[in-house]
Write a protein that holds these residues in place. Sequence first.
Motif, PDB file in Angstrom:
ATOM      1  N   LEU A  78       0.831  -1.203   0.000  1.00 61.75           N
ATOM      2  CA  LEU A  78       0.000   0.000   0.000  1.00 61.75           C
ATOM      3  C   LEU A  78       0.867   1.255   0.000  1.00 61.75           C
ATOM      4  CD1 LEU A  78      -2.858   1.262   0.294  1.00 61.75           C
ATOM      5  CD2 LEU A  78      -2.535   1.128   2.767  1.00 61.75           C
ATOM      6  N   ARG A  79       1.884   1.267   0.856  1.00 66.74           N
ATOM      7  CA  ARG A  79       2.777   2.433   0.926  1.00 66.74           C
ATOM      8  C   ARG A  79       3.577   2.578  -0.370  1.00 66.74           C
ATOM      9  NH1 ARG A  79       3.078   5.020   5.665  1.00 66.74           N
ATOM     10  NH2 ARG A  79       2.066   4.053   7.468  1.00 66.74           N
ATOM     11  N   ALA A  80       3.958   1.444  -0.946  1.00 67.61           N
ATOM     12  CA  ALA A  80       4.702   1.508  -2.207  1.00 67.61           C
ATOM     13  C   ALA A  80       3.837   2.100  -3.322  1.00 67.61           C
ATOM     14  CB  ALA A  80       5.193   0.115  -2.601  1.00 67.61           C
ATOM     15  N   GLU A  81       2.542   1.788  -3.312  1.00 68.23           N
ATOM     16  CA  GLU A  81       1.649   2.345  -4.329  1.00 68.23           C
ATOM     17  C   GLU A  81       1.473   3.853  -4.140  1.00 68.23           C
ATOM     18  OE1 GLU A  81      -1.619  -0.320  -3.572  1.00 68.23           O
ATOM     19  OE2 GLU A  81      -1.281  -1.397  -5.444  1.00 68.23           O
ATOM     20  N   ILE A  82       1.421   4.306  -2.901  1.00 64.35           N
ATOM     21  CA  ILE A  82       1.352   5.753  -2.642  1.00 64.35           C
ATOM     22  C   ILE A  82       2.645   6.417  -3.108  1.00 64.35           C
ATOM     23  CG2 ILE A  82       1.151   7.517  -0.865  1.00 64.35           C
ATOM     24  CD1 ILE A  82      -0.506   5.501   0.782  1.00 64.35           C
ATOM     25  N   ASP A  83       3.785   5.763  -2.818  1.00 70.74           N
ATOM     26  CA  ASP A  83       5.072   6.274  -3.319  1.00 70.74           C
ATOM     27  C   ASP A  83       5.048   6.413  -4.839  1.00 70.74           C
ATOM     28  OD1 ASP A  83       5.991   6.203  -0.743  1.00 70.74           O
ATOM     29  OD2 ASP A  83       7.228   4.403  -1.001  1.00 70.74           O
ATOM     30  N   ALA A  84       4.502   5.391  -5.500  1.00 71.28           N
ATOM     31  CA  ALA A  84       4.467   5.400  -6.970  1.00 71.28           C
ATOM     32  C   ALA A  84       3.667   6.590  -7.481  1.00 71.28           C
ATOM     33  CB  ALA A  84       3.872   4.097  -7.486  1.00 71.28           C
ATOM     34  N   ALA A  85       2.546   6.874  -6.836  1.00 76.28           N
ATOM     35  CA  ALA A  85       1.731   8.024  -7.245  1.00 76.28           C
ATOM     36  C   ALA A  85       2.518   9.322  -7.097  1.00 76.28           C
ATOM     37  CB  ALA A  85       0.455   8.071  -6.415  1.00 76.28           C
ATOM     38  N   ILE A 130       3.572  12.014 -10.003  1.00 79.56           N
ATOM     39  CA  ILE A 130       3.366  13.463  -9.906  1.00 79.56           C
ATOM     40  C   ILE A 130       4.657  14.198 -10.237  1.00 79.56           C
ATOM     41  CG2 ILE A 130       2.871  15.360  -8.305  1.00 79.56           C
ATOM     42  CD1 ILE A 130       0.972  13.364  -6.848  1.00 79.56           C
ATOM     43  N   ALA A 131       5.782  13.709  -9.697  1.00 79.25           N
ATOM     44  CA  ALA A 131       7.078  14.340  -9.972  1.00 79.25           C
ATOM     45  C   ALA A 131       7.421  14.297 -11.457  1.00 79.25           C
ATOM     46  CB  ALA A 131       8.173  13.641  -9.159  1.00 79.25           C
ATOM     47  N   LEU A 132       6.903  13.275 -12.157  1.00 78.53           N
ATOM     48  CA  LEU A 132       7.137  13.152 -13.598  1.00 78.53           C
ATOM     49  C   LEU A 132       6.102  13.926 -14.414  1.00 78.53           C
ATOM     50  CD1 LEU A 132       8.031   9.348 -13.712  1.00 78.53           C
ATOM     51  CD2 LEU A 132       9.556  11.220 -14.349  1.00 78.53           C
ATOM     52  N   GLY A 133       5.158  14.584 -13.746  1.00 75.15           N
ATOM     53  CA  GLY A 133       4.134  15.341 -14.459  1.00 75.15           C
ATOM     54  C   GLY A 133       2.981  14.494 -14.956  1.00 75.15           C
ATOM     55  N   LYS A 134       2.896  13.242 -14.505  1.00 74.58           N
ATOM     56  CA  LYS A 134       1.823  12.345 -14.940  1.00 74.58           C
ATOM     57  C   LYS A 134       0.677  12.427 -13.930  1.00 74.58           C
ATOM     58  CE  LYS A 134       5.109   9.201 -17.175  1.00 74.58           C
ATOM     59  NZ  LYS A 134       5.645   7.814 -17.255  1.00 74.58           N
ATOM     60  N   PHE A 135      -0.013  13.555 -13.906  1.00 80.24           N
ATOM     61  CA  PHE A 135      -0.975  13.832 -12.852  1.00 80.24           C
ATOM     62  C   PHE A 135      -2.216  12.947 -12.937  1.00 80.24           C
ATOM     63  CE2 PHE A 135       1.100  18.040 -13.813  1.00 80.24           C
ATOM     64  CZ  PHE A 135       2.047  17.925 -12.804  1.00 80.24           C
ATOM     65  N   ASP A 136      -2.737  12.723 -14.131  1.00 77.78           N
ATOM     66  CA  ASP A 136      -3.929  11.879 -14.265  1.00 77.78           C
ATOM     67  C   ASP A 136      -3.625  10.440 -13.861  1.00 77.78           C
ATOM     68  OD1 ASP A 136      -5.612  13.920 -15.101  1.00 77.78           O
ATOM     69  OD2 ASP A 136      -5.019  13.699 -17.207  1.00 77.78           O
ATOM     70  N   GLU A 137      -2.446   9.948 -14.262  1.00 84.27           N
ATOM     71  CA  GLU A 137      -2.054   8.589 -13.870  1.00 84.27           C
ATOM     72  C   GLU A 137      -1.954   8.480 -12.353  1.00 84.27           C
ATOM     73  OE1 GLU A 137       1.324   6.851 -15.838  1.00 84.27           O
ATOM     74  OE2 GLU A 137       0.884   7.904 -17.699  1.00 84.27           O
ATOM     75  N   ALA A 138      -1.390   9.506 -11.729  1.00 85.06           N
ATOM     76  CA  ALA A 138      -1.252   9.496 -10.269  1.00 85.06           C
ATOM     77  C   ALA A 138      -2.620   9.465  -9.600  1.00 85.06           C
ATOM     78  CB  ALA A 138      -0.464  10.715  -9.817  1.00 85.06           C
ATOM     79  N   ILE A 139      -3.550  10.272 -10.110  1.00 84.94           N
ATOM     80  CA  ILE A 139      -4.890  10.325  -9.525  1.00 84.94           C
ATOM     81  C   ILE A 139      -5.578   8.969  -9.653  1.00 84.94           C
ATOM     82  CG2 ILE A 139      -7.206  11.316  -9.819  1.00 84.94           C
ATOM     83  CD1 ILE A 139      -5.740  13.969 -10.559  1.00 84.94           C
ATOM     84  N   ASN A 140      -5.444   8.319 -10.799  1.00 88.61           N
ATOM     85  CA  ASN A 140      -6.044   6.995 -10.991  1.00 88.61           C
ATOM     86  C   ASN A 140      -5.415   5.966 -10.045  1.00 88.61           C
ATOM     87  OD1 ASN A 140      -7.824   7.844 -12.988  1.00 88.61           O
ATOM     88  ND2 ASN A 140      -6.339   7.477 -14.642  1.00 88.61           N
TER      89      ASN A 140
END
Length: 637
Positions: A350-357, A361-371
């Motif tokens: 779970l924490r790793a998935e939050i890290d991934a989001a 975000i740092a890569l500018g992939k905001f929609d992917e992060a939100i999903n």
Amino acid sequence: MKRASSRLVHLQFQKFHPKSSISLFSKHSITQFSSISSTDEQINHHPSKPHLKSHSTSQSSPFSRNPNRLLHNPSHNLSTLVNPRKPSSQLPSKQTKIKERSQIVDDFERAKTSEEMIKAFESMDVSFDHHELGLASLKIGLKLDEEGEYPEKVFDYANKSLKILDEIDNDSSLPLAMNLQLLGSACYNLNRFNESLGYLNRANRILGKLEETISDNDFNIKHVLHAVHLNLANTKNAMGRREDAIGNLKKCLEIKEVTLEKDSRELGNAYRDMAEAFVALLSFNEALPYCMKAIEIHKIQLGSNSVEVAHDRRLLGVIYTGLEEHGKALEQNQLSQKVLKNWGRTSDLLRAEIDAANMQIALGKFDEAINTLKGVVLQTDKESEERAMIFVSMAKALCNQEKFQETKRCLQMACGILDKKEKSSPLEVSEAYMEISMQYETMNEFETAISLLKRAQAMLEKIPEEQHSVGSASARIGWLLLLTGKVQESVPYLEDATERLKENFGSKHFGVGYVYNNLGAAYLELDRPQSAAQAFALAKDVMDTSLGPHHVDSIEACQNLSKAYSAMRSYALAINFQEKAIDAWSGHGPSAHDELKEARRVLEELKVKACGGSEDLHSKKALPVQHRRRSSRSSGD
């Protein structure tokens, strides 16, 4: 540091800096001490584990994460008194007393719990001279330390032992060094950190003498030395002296490198611990090689799909984030997630998935992060800290899309959860408040940001080992107050931040340079040009050392120093530093065209002033510098 990476690192790096247990080898102490009348005898029993270099066959390592794991029963490895069974030519009338003494010693040696040991010790206290009780007191202290419930009692027995050993010892025995280490450990557990350092430093000096005088470089000395340096590191960390602690951790690692097998699992853990220590200092370049060594060893010992390797990769992702290599960070996170999922490590996953989001975000992939976050939130409890952190990350993505109303709703939901957990989880909540404050700052809601930072700071003040975070909060509050025109109010926060951060990270850490620069800007606004010049000079020195003289922030510090000297009407010095700034900007090429043009204009203005011309008041205003990562336009390449 760029905003996205600094936020992510701020949340992550503290998770990779675990607090090691620092009591000595309560369960497993040392060797055979045949007599307290010869306390400088050397140890001849060598505890080990299969990975140790040809020392013995015992299955426990003396360098495990809990330094209290050496022998299973200290009471049988530290012979307490002069041998009571020694053949005696005394008159028969003395034999009964000798037999009684022998029985008391047997009862003490057979004791399994601290209560049994203390009961036997009370009988010994009546029958034996107090000089004969030093090692018995030490053994009780070690046993109490092993049980871990009564640090006050540990201190009392260890202190009693020290008084006896000091009377009969010449400051050069291993038992005395062990005793001092135990006192250091007890003081640490009682939050008496200065006392802890005193005992541990004395133990370190004794062990240094022993290393010089013993030709075979006794393994047991290294064992105690390792425990002492681990104690020193943890005590210094608790006092906020993180940079000083690095030296002790390096010594621990050096000892493990010469006593453990090259590819032992525990050596891999030691490399990871070293990487975590550097991450805590935000020294990501230094952390990287240690983390890579940890992964290499754990792959050899446990395989690429082991949980240990997954944890190593998660740490590596944090390091790459700190280095602003977000693609590599996400790659490591995905590899880690795959392993954690296979092993059913739900909480870690779970924490790793939050890290991934956050990495998305740092890569500018905001929609992917939100999903990603929408999928993860369903796995959390309604009032859990994890759900609060998901809302914080969701807000970050929305904020980057300038969807500020939705951002505020997410932050309000996060604060609603966190507010109920301030007492139970003060560290986690304070970290979250600091992250949330950054998002309010992005939305130009500075009062809310400052309020959250002050709440975080109040909680962190009560945690001794988090004084570096208090310094970071002070620096942030000072910066925001300066930014909003509350200059006088900003100064005490910035002054406090410089002292705390110097103590924690060292006087040459790049973060200290940013705070000095902002403090100089505040002094200049308050018409204190001499104080401003001193602060800017310190900022320039730190930034030149840590970032390089051609880094954009180093150049701005140089220009600010020129402004301070101009305000003092020391035009020769002002011109000198402005010319240095121009030289540095010239190395940046076309990307710094505007900055170079303005720097040359200021130089001409300074030359006019030097000849008695009018003064442009605008040129006196220094620019506060927001903290940026080292890679930000660091050179002219």
